[in-house]
Design a protein around this motif. Structure first.
Motif, PDB file in Angstrom:
ATOM      1  N   ASP A   1       0.836  -1.207   0.000  1.00  0.00           N
ATOM      2  CA  ASP A   1       0.000   0.000   0.000  1.00  0.00           C
ATOM      3  C   ASP A   1       0.867   1.252   0.000  1.00  0.00           C
ATOM      4  O   ASP A   1       0.573   2.231  -0.701  1.00  0.00           O
ATOM      5  CB  ASP A   1      -0.918   0.016   1.227  1.00  0.00           C
ATOM      6  N   LEU A   2       1.946   1.240   0.787  1.00  0.00           N
ATOM      7  CA  LEU A   2       2.848   2.393   0.826  1.00  0.00           C
ATOM      8  C   LEU A   2       3.476   2.646  -0.543  1.00  0.00           C
ATOM      9  O   LEU A   2       3.539   3.788  -1.006  1.00  0.00           O
ATOM     10  CB  LEU A   2       3.943   2.190   1.878  1.00  0.00           C
ATOM     11  N   VAL A   3       3.934   1.580  -1.191  1.00  0.00           N
ATOM     12  CA  VAL A   3       4.535   1.729  -2.523  1.00  0.00           C
ATOM     13  C   VAL A   3       3.523   2.326  -3.493  1.00  0.00           C
ATOM     14  O   VAL A   3       3.821   3.280  -4.217  1.00  0.00           O
ATOM     15  CB  VAL A   3       5.064   0.376  -3.055  1.00  0.00           C
ATOM     16  N   ARG A   4       2.311   1.771  -3.517  1.00  0.00           N
ATOM     17  CA  ARG A   4       1.291   2.268  -4.447  1.00  0.00           C
ATOM     18  C   ARG A   4       0.919   3.719  -4.163  1.00  0.00           C
ATOM     19  O   ARG A   4       0.773   4.525  -5.080  1.00  0.00           O
ATOM     20  CB  ARG A   4       0.056   1.366  -4.407  1.00  0.00           C
ATOM     21  N   ALA A   5       0.798   4.070  -2.887  1.00  0.00           N
ATOM     22  CA  ALA A   5       0.402   5.429  -2.528  1.00  0.00           C
ATOM     23  C   ALA A   5       1.492   6.449  -2.857  1.00  0.00           C
ATOM     24  O   ALA A   5       1.210   7.504  -3.437  1.00  0.00           O
ATOM     25  CB  ALA A   5       0.046   5.496  -1.045  1.00  0.00           C
ATOM     26  N   VAL A   6       2.740   6.145  -2.492  1.00  0.00           N
ATOM     27  CA  VAL A   6       3.833   7.095  -2.777  1.00  0.00           C
ATOM     28  C   VAL A   6       4.011   7.247  -4.286  1.00  0.00           C
ATOM     29  O   VAL A   6       4.202   8.361  -4.789  1.00  0.00           O
ATOM     30  CB  VAL A   6       5.149   6.654  -2.089  1.00  0.00           C
ATOM     31  N   THR A   7       3.920   6.145  -5.015  1.00  0.00           N
ATOM     32  CA  THR A   7       4.042   6.202  -6.472  1.00  0.00           C
ATOM     33  C   THR A   7       2.927   7.064  -7.074  1.00  0.00           C
ATOM     34  O   THR A   7       3.162   7.845  -7.999  1.00  0.00           O
ATOM     35  CB  THR A   7       4.010   4.785  -7.069  1.00  0.00           C
ATOM     36  N   ALA A   8       1.721   6.940  -6.541  1.00  0.00           N
ATOM     37  CA  ALA A   8       0.582   7.700  -7.063  1.00  0.00           C
ATOM     38  C   ALA A   8       0.707   9.197  -6.788  1.00  0.00           C
ATOM     39  O   ALA A   8       0.106  10.014  -7.493  1.00  0.00           O
ATOM     40  CB  ALA A   8      -0.710   7.164  -6.450  1.00  0.00           C
ATOM     41  N   LEU A   9       1.495   9.573  -5.783  1.00  0.00           N
ATOM     42  CA  LEU A   9       1.665  10.990  -5.453  1.00  0.00           C
ATOM     43  C   LEU A   9       2.483  11.751  -6.498  1.00  0.00           C
ATOM     44  O   LEU A   9       2.407  12.977  -6.570  1.00  0.00           O
ATOM     45  CB  LEU A   9       2.370  11.136  -4.094  1.00  0.00           C
ATOM     46  N   ILE A  10       3.293  11.050  -7.265  1.00  0.00           N
ATOM     47  CA  ILE A  10       4.207  11.691  -8.201  1.00  0.00           C
ATOM     48  C   ILE A  10       3.597  11.680  -9.603  1.00  0.00           C
ATOM     49  O   ILE A  10       3.410  10.615 -10.195  1.00  0.00           O
ATOM     50  CB  ILE A  10       5.577  10.971  -8.204  1.00  0.00           C
ATOM     51  N   PRO A  11       3.316  12.842 -10.160  1.00  0.00           N
ATOM     52  CA  PRO A  11       2.677  12.897 -11.484  1.00  0.00           C
ATOM     53  C   PRO A  11       3.653  12.545 -12.608  1.00  0.00           C
ATOM     54  O   PRO A  11       4.865  12.673 -12.459  1.00  0.00           O
ATOM     55  CB  PRO A  11       2.236  14.355 -11.597  1.00  0.00           C
ATOM     56  N   ASP A  12       3.090  12.111 -13.709  1.00  0.00           N
ATOM     57  CA  ASP A  12       3.885  11.820 -14.903  1.00  0.00           C
ATOM     58  C   ASP A  12       3.993  13.109 -15.709  1.00  0.00           C
ATOM     59  O   ASP A  12       3.090  13.463 -16.456  1.00  0.00           O
ATOM     60  CB  ASP A  12       3.223  10.714 -15.726  1.00  0.00           C
ATOM     61  N   VAL A  13       5.075  13.822 -15.495  1.00  0.00           N
ATOM     62  CA  VAL A  13       5.308  15.095 -16.183  1.00  0.00           C
ATOM     63  C   VAL A  13       6.587  14.981 -17.012  1.00  0.00           C
ATOM     64  O   VAL A  13       7.381  14.068 -16.797  1.00  0.00           O
ATOM     65  CB  VAL A  13       5.431  16.273 -15.170  1.00  0.00           C
ATOM     66  N   PRO A  14       6.800  15.882 -17.947  1.00  0.00           N
ATOM     67  CA  PRO A  14       8.057  15.830 -18.718  1.00  0.00           C
ATOM     68  C   PRO A  14       9.229  16.337 -17.865  1.00  0.00           C
ATOM     69  O   PRO A  14       9.446  17.535 -17.737  1.00  0.00           O
ATOM     70  CB  PRO A  14       7.793  16.742 -19.917  1.00  0.00           C
ATOM     71  N   TYR A  15       9.966  15.415 -17.264  1.00  0.00           N
ATOM     72  CA  TYR A  15      11.100  15.763 -16.416  1.00  0.00           C
ATOM     73  C   TYR A  15      12.294  16.158 -17.280  1.00  0.00           C
ATOM     74  O   TYR A  15      12.532  15.583 -18.337  1.00  0.00           O
ATOM     75  CB  TYR A  15      11.492  14.577 -15.532  1.00  0.00           C
ATOM     76  N   ARG A  16      13.067  17.111 -16.828  1.00  0.00           N
ATOM     77  CA  ARG A  16      14.266  17.543 -17.553  1.00  0.00           C
ATOM     78  C   ARG A  16      15.478  16.680 -17.219  1.00  0.00           C
ATOM     79  O   ARG A  16      16.415  16.610 -17.992  1.00  0.00           O
ATOM     80  CB  ARG A  16      14.562  19.004 -17.260  1.00  0.00           C
ATOM     81  N   HIS A  17      15.468  16.071 -16.058  1.00  0.00           N
ATOM     82  CA  HIS A  17      16.545  15.163 -15.643  1.00  0.00           C
ATOM     83  C   HIS A  17      16.436  13.924 -16.530  1.00  0.00           C
ATOM     84  O   HIS A  17      15.453  13.203 -16.500  1.00  0.00           O
ATOM     85  CB  HIS A  17      16.367  14.804 -14.164  1.00  0.00           C
ATOM     86  N   SER A  18      17.457  13.645 -17.308  1.00  0.00           N
ATOM     87  CA  SER A  18      17.337  12.661 -18.390  1.00  0.00           C
ATOM     88  C   SER A  18      17.711  11.226 -18.028  1.00  0.00           C
ATOM     89  O   SER A  18      17.715  10.366 -18.895  1.00  0.00           O
ATOM     90  CB  SER A  18      18.198  13.120 -19.572  1.00  0.00           C
ATOM     91  N   GLU A  19      18.000  10.939 -16.764  1.00  0.00           N
ATOM     92  CA  GLU A  19      18.396   9.575 -16.400  1.00  0.00           C
ATOM     93  C   GLU A  19      17.212   8.629 -16.257  1.00  0.00           C
ATOM     94  O   GLU A  19      17.392   7.434 -16.071  1.00  0.00           O
ATOM     95  CB  GLU A  19      19.208   9.583 -15.103  1.00  0.00           C
ATOM     96  N   GLY A  20      16.004   9.150 -16.277  1.00  0.00           N
ATOM     97  CA  GLY A  20      14.828   8.302 -16.178  1.00  0.00           C
ATOM     98  C   GLY A  20      14.393   7.967 -14.765  1.00  0.00           C
ATOM     99  O   GLY A  20      13.481   7.173 -14.578  1.00  0.00           O
ATOM    100  N   ASN A  21      15.034   8.571 -13.768  1.00  0.00           N
ATOM    101  CA  ASN A  21      14.661   8.263 -12.392  1.00  0.00           C
ATOM    102  C   ASN A  21      14.214   9.492 -11.590  1.00  0.00           C
ATOM    103  O   ASN A  21      14.275   9.495 -10.366  1.00  0.00           O
ATOM    104  CB  ASN A  21      15.798   7.531 -11.675  1.00  0.00           C
ATOM    105  N   SER A  22      13.742  10.506 -12.292  1.00  0.00           N
ATOM    106  CA  SER A  22      13.278  11.714 -11.594  1.00  0.00           C
ATOM    107  C   SER A  22      12.179  11.424 -10.576  1.00  0.00           C
ATOM    108  O   SER A  22      12.209  11.974  -9.468  1.00  0.00           O
ATOM    109  CB  SER A  22      12.811  12.766 -12.599  1.00  0.00           C
ATOM    110  N   PRO A  23      11.198  10.570 -10.896  1.00  0.00           N
ATOM    111  CA  PRO A  23      10.197  10.264  -9.870  1.00  0.00           C
ATOM    112  C   PRO A  23      10.835   9.695  -8.592  1.00  0.00           C
ATOM    113  O   PRO A  23      10.378  10.001  -7.489  1.00  0.00           O
ATOM    114  CB  PRO A  23       9.293   9.231 -10.541  1.00  0.00           C
ATOM    115  N   ALA A  24      11.897   8.908  -8.718  1.00  0.00           N
ATOM    116  CA  ALA A  24      12.570   8.339  -7.547  1.00  0.00           C
ATOM    117  C   ALA A  24      13.169   9.430  -6.668  1.00  0.00           C
ATOM    118  O   ALA A  24      13.127   9.341  -5.440  1.00  0.00           O
ATOM    119  CB  ALA A  24      13.654   7.359  -7.989  1.00  0.00           C
ATOM    120  N   HIS A  25      13.728  10.464  -7.279  1.00  0.00           N
ATOM    121  CA  HIS A  25      14.282  11.583  -6.506  1.00  0.00           C
ATOM    122  C   HIS A  25      13.175  12.289  -5.722  1.00  0.00           C
ATOM    123  O   HIS A  25      13.365  12.655  -4.557  1.00  0.00           O
ATOM    124  CB  HIS A  25      14.998  12.571  -7.426  1.00  0.00           C
ATOM    125  N   LEU A  26      12.035  12.471  -6.352  1.00  0.00           N
ATOM    126  CA  LEU A  26      10.918  13.136  -5.676  1.00  0.00           C
ATOM    127  C   LEU A  26      10.366  12.284  -4.531  1.00  0.00           C
ATOM    128  O   LEU A  26      10.094  12.788  -3.442  1.00  0.00           O
ATOM    129  CB  LEU A  26       9.809  13.451  -6.683  1.00  0.00           C
TER     130      LEU A  26
END
Length: 133
Positions: free
Chosen positions: A60-85
């Motif tokens: 539940d924690l994984v699903r909830a935290v993941t759902a908090l981060i929107p899918d936006v065009p991130y400028r950080h190009s490594e592909g892990n910007s949601p992980a930083h947030l």
């Protein structure tokens, strides 16, 4: 003295229970009354305390935290910007009291390494201070 725990995560996003490793580190330190500071030195992982009795809580924690981060065009190009947030939201450290040579936790509480960019090898640093026997 700083103690280190190595944690091998298995999934992209997971909350891995490291309570027993923390308890062992506190016991080895000899500290009877004091504090245990935990810090994860990674920008895509975090530390938290939560329920460790019902296994559904972690999912539940994984699903909830993941759902908090929107899918936006991130400028950080490594592909892990949601992980930083996600790491920023959860936080990089926790502090536990030590009493009777054991970390003080609630009845259902456990210590978790939160992984947001796995699988990886992670380090958790512990600084345990206080009065020894």
């Amino acid at each position: 003295m700083i103690t280190e725990i190595e944690v091998r995560t298995r999934a992209r996003n997971e909350f891995q229970d490291i309570t027993s490793q923390v308890q062992q580190a506190v016991a080895r330190s000899g500290v009877q009354e004091g504090v245990c500071h935990l810090f994860v030195p990674h920008t895509t992982a975090a530390m938290t305390l939560n329920e460790n009795w019902a296994p559904d809580v972690r999912g539940d924690l994984v699903r909830a935290v993941t759902a908090l981060i929107p899918d936006v065009p991130y400028r950080h190009s490594e592909g892990n910007s949601p992980a930083h947030l996600m790491s920023t939201l959860v936080g990089a450290s926790e502090t536990l009291l030590v009493r009777g040579g054991r970390p003080v936790l609630g009845s259902w509480q456990g210590v978790y390494l939160a992984e947001f960019d796995g699988p990886r090898r992670r380090r958790v640093l512990l600084r345990i201070t206080g009065e020894s026997a």
